[in-house]
Enzyme design. Structure first.
Site, mmCIF file in Angstrom:
data_model
loop_
_atom_site.group_PDB
_atom_site.id
_atom_site.type_symbol
_atom_site.label_atom_id
_atom_site.label_comp_id
_atom_site.label_asym_id
_atom_site.label_seq_id
_atom_site.Cartn_x
_atom_site.Cartn_y
_atom_site.Cartn_z
ATOM 1 N N LEU A 31 36.284 14.648 45.478
ATOM 2 C CA LEU A 31 36.169 13.271 44.957
ATOM 3 C C LEU A 31 34.717 12.828 44.876
ATOM 4 O O LEU A 31 34.345 12.020 44.036
ATOM 5 C CB LEU A 31 36.920 12.312 45.883
ATOM 6 C CG LEU A 31 38.440 12.441 45.918
ATOM 7 C CD1 LEU A 31 39.014 11.628 47.066
ATOM 8 C CD2 LEU A 31 39.029 11.980 44.594
ATOM 9 N N GLY A 65 29.187 13.341 50.069
ATOM 10 C CA GLY A 65 28.595 12.440 51.041
ATOM 11 C C GLY A 65 27.338 13.062 51.618
ATOM 12 O O GLY A 65 26.940 14.161 51.229
ATOM 13 N N ALA A 66 26.725 12.346 52.543
ATOM 14 C CA ALA A 66 25.478 12.819 53.125
ATOM 15 C C ALA A 66 25.684 14.116 53.907
ATOM 16 O O ALA A 66 24.809 14.977 53.944
ATOM 17 C CB ALA A 66 24.914 11.734 54.025
ATOM 18 N N GLY A 107 28.600 16.216 53.725
ATOM 19 C CA GLY A 107 29.642 17.101 53.212
ATOM 20 C C GLY A 107 30.409 16.407 52.102
ATOM 21 O O GLY A 107 30.070 15.300 51.695
ATOM 22 N N GLU A 108 31.457 17.082 51.666
ATOM 23 C CA GLU A 108 32.198 16.545 50.513
ATOM 24 C C GLU A 108 33.355 15.650 50.950
ATOM 25 O O GLU A 108 33.826 15.729 52.077
ATOM 26 C CB GLU A 108 32.755 17.710 49.696
ATOM 27 C CG GLU A 108 31.662 18.456 48.957
ATOM 28 C CD GLU A 108 32.193 19.572 48.083
ATOM 29 O OE1 GLU A 108 31.562 19.844 47.060
ATOM 30 O OE2 GLU A 108 33.226 20.160 48.425
ATOM 31 N N VAL A 109 33.802 14.823 50.017
ATOM 32 C CA VAL A 109 35.024 14.044 50.221
ATOM 33 C C VAL A 109 36.065 14.644 49.276
ATOM 34 O O VAL A 109 35.810 14.791 48.078
ATOM 35 C CB VAL A 109 34.806 12.551 49.905
ATOM 36 C CG1 VAL A 109 36.097 11.768 50.126
ATOM 37 C CG2 VAL A 109 33.687 11.986 50.774
ATOM 38 N N LYS A 112 37.219 13.117 54.288
ATOM 39 C CA LYS A 112 35.759 13.178 54.330
ATOM 40 C C LYS A 112 35.377 14.303 55.278
ATOM 41 O O LYS A 112 35.714 14.277 56.467
ATOM 42 C CB LYS A 112 35.233 11.829 54.823
ATOM 43 C CG LYS A 112 33.747 11.663 54.714
ATOM 44 C CD LYS A 112 33.379 10.193 54.850
ATOM 45 C CE LYS A 112 31.871 10.006 54.865
ATOM 46 N NZ LYS A 112 31.467 8.632 54.759
ATOM 47 N N ASP A 156 25.248 -1.223 54.472
ATOM 48 C CA ASP A 156 24.938 -0.428 53.270
ATOM 49 C C ASP A 156 25.866 -0.846 52.121
ATOM 50 O O ASP A 156 26.462 -0.005 51.452
ATOM 51 C CB ASP A 156 25.062 1.067 53.563
ATOM 52 C CG ASP A 156 24.302 1.917 52.540
ATOM 53 O OD1 ASP A 156 23.451 1.356 51.815
ATOM 54 O OD2 ASP A 156 24.565 3.134 52.460
#
Ligand SMILES: Nc1ncnc2c1ncn2[C@@H]1O[C@H](COP(=O)(O)OP(=O)(O)OP(=O)(O)O)[C@@H](O)[C@H]1O
Length: 545
Positions: A44, A47-48, A50-52, A68, A163
């Site tokens: 999807l 991320g910082a 790894g992947e989602v 996540k 954030d």
């Protein structure tokens, strides 16, 4: 757009001190175990750490969650950060405008943490923003109200997000806004005692000035970021690169100079007065959430304005000014008839019922903020969600039969095929009239011409990663090509960096491919996140019955 975290995130007093991975594993396994019988379907986002991924229940393809992944082999130092993110999300899991935390586990074999979250099947908010244009006022208000409602809840639980930006605001197919990414969040109030924060974190264009220079109060800092989000929604651009003295755009705003320049010229006078209250350098004078909620722009029923405009024009009288006008910038009073119709066309039909602030019950679209598109109740009692996607910026056209198969998505062989593959609703897609292989080559040439760097996917996959080298902040996106029943879909997904930069790059690439982009409209069926044909949908509903 990369986030800044100067001091790193530390565990606050309100939380446990345990630093072990096993503690993280235990932190709230009160939901289904998303292991056996659940298949990883696609990525999807990135991320910082790894992947989602999208994970779907093989027994019921309509059951999907986001996973996540935190790759501890690559990021061994983030155990505590991740555990904190999960704990905070768990504290905040009972609000319609917050992505719901489901579970978390440590996967020893893979050396990764996995956080399971409610799947937002409507993409990211930034995807709804047309670069340099924004979105219709009424739509911006709809999303902004939900953002403020979600933030009010977060703050009521003593948590600061730190954030807030469109990339961290996800949508459901019903246009419910969900605040996500609590990687920078922290507790600022515990047992009624509030503390000042001193971690310099956030994303520069969205961050409040005091965050960069002193200890700061949590709530006004988040409110400031919401103000910048509102600018992005209404103008399709950011107000400044950073709220610092060396940034001319920020200085101009502070000194009320140059307000005849963008983005302010694109913003209506009532919205501008709200922004004045929010983007106040002094956090003590900055509007609080209650003040925002009472502001005329926040409470105004823009759908009534729209109906008024419609009547005026249907009578053939081009009178867009007067008491019943949309919130328009002072400089744009002399807008052309066409411009006004563009605004009208860009949203729902003017003949629809006009919902007031409280006209949408939680039975309809699930939120009590004024939904500008009346949810239409069906004979079977279900509802049609408000469909903002109609103001198509680059909505795929001419796809009347598209159920993406497992092999077309490009999943690894270890994953079980699932006939109901999902695609996040996204406006950064288009169909083309040439074969997939050809269009990939054309994208490469287009990106070369635009000065972007292109990396091809492994094993000849129909995937490219495009690095937008021209921008200061590193932004990249992934281009995937899907072929199905003679149709070819080009799907672009932001991978890293600023959503608006990505959207600009998308528009530029699409323009270069103009000759092969499908023009005619056709049925693009996407229901419950599924992309499929009418026939396949009817089969699915039979199966569900
Ligand atoms: N629950 C979800 N449902 C659907 N998509 C999601 C979900 N959570 C994350 N995503 C997608 O994955 C992307 C990255 O997720 P997220 O922002 O949580 O990761 P991160 O590590 O915090 O990234 P960042 O670098 O922005 O801090 C999001 O921008 C979004 O596109």
């Amino acid at each position: 757009m990369a986030s800044i975290a100067e001091e790193g995130i530390t565990t606050d007093g309100a939380e446990s001190n345990s630093k072990s991975k096993s503690a993280a594993t235990r932190s709230g396994s009160d939901h289904a175990n998303y292991g056996v019988g659940w298949n990883v379907v696609r990525t999807l986002g990135e991320g910082a750490y790894g992947e989602v991924k999208l994970v779907v229940d093989s027994q019921n393809p309509l059951n999907a969650v986001a996973m996540k992944v935190i790759d501890l082999a690559k990021h061994p130092d983030v155990v505590e950060t991740v555990r904190k993110e999960a704990l905070l999300m768990r504290m905040l899991r009972n609000h319609v405008n917050i992505i719901k935390y489901l579970d978390m586990r440590f996967e020893e074999n893979l050396d990764e943490f996995q956080i399971f979250l409610e799947y937002a099947d409507g993409g990211e908010l930034f995807d709804q923003i047309e670069p340099d244009v924004g979105m219709p006022t009424q739509k911006a208000q709809f999303y902004f109200r939900q953002l403020i409602k979600g933030l009010e809840y977060i703050h009521s639980r003593g948590v600061a997000h730190r954030d807030i930006k469109p990339e961290n605001l996800l949508l459901t197919k019903n246009d419910l806004l969900k605040i996500s990414d609590f990687g920078m969040a922290t507790v600022f109030r515990h047992n009624g005692r509030e503390r000042l924060l001193d971690t310099r974190c956030g994303t520069l264009p969205y961050v409040a000035p005091e965050v960069l220079s002193q200890k700061y109060k949590a709530q006004p800092a988040d409110v400031w970021s919401c103000g910048i989000v509102l600018v992005a929604l209404l103008a399709g651009e950011l107000a400044w690169d950073s709220p610092t003295g060396d940034c001319d755009a920020f200085n101009d705003w502070t000194e009320s100079a140059n307000l005849d320049a963008n983005p302010w010229t694109k913003i209506g006078t009532v919205a501008l007065s709200l922004l004045r209250a929010i983007l106040n350098n002094n956090p003590l004078h900055r509007a609080c959430i209650k003040r925002i909620q009472a502001h005329p722009w926040f409470t105004k029923d823009f759908s009534k304005e729209r109906a008024h405009l419609s009547r005026t024009y249907s009578n053939g009288v081009a009178n867009a000014t007067g008491s019943g006008t949309l919130d328009r910038p002072a400089k744009r009073r002399k807008r052309s008839l066409n411009t006004v119709f563009e605004v009208l066309d860009g949203d729902q039909s003017v003949s629809q019922p006009v919902p007031g602030n409280n006209s949408v019950s939680s039975n309809d679209c699930g939120t009590d903020v004024g939904c500008p598109t009346a949810c239409k109740r069906q004979r079977d009692g279900s509802t049609t969600p408000p469909n903002f996607a109609n103001n198509s910026f680059s909505q795929p056209e001419n796809v009347d039969s598209m159920l993406l198969s497992y092999s077309q998505i490009g999943c690894s062989q270890s994953q079980t095929p699932n006939p109901f593959q999902r695609l996040v609703r996204r406006m950064t897609r288009f169909c083309v009239t040439v074969p997939g292989h050809d269009v990939l080559g054309m994208v490469v040439v287009a990106c070369d011409n635009l000065g972007y760097t292109v990396r091809k996917g492994p094993h000849g996959q129909s995937i490219l990663t495009v690095l937008i080298t021209k921008t200061r902040r590193e932004t990249s996106f992934v281009v995937s090509v899907y072929e199905m029943g003679g149709r070819v879909l080009v799907d672009c997904r932001r991978s890293k960096g600023d959503g608006l930069e990505f959207k600009r790059a998308f528009v530029a690439v699409k323009q270069k491919l103009n000759d092969v982009v499908c023009r005619e409209s056709g049925a693009w069926l996407e229901v419950n996140g599924l992309v499929c044909s009418q026939f396949q949908l009817s089969q699915l509903s039979l199966a569900q019955d």
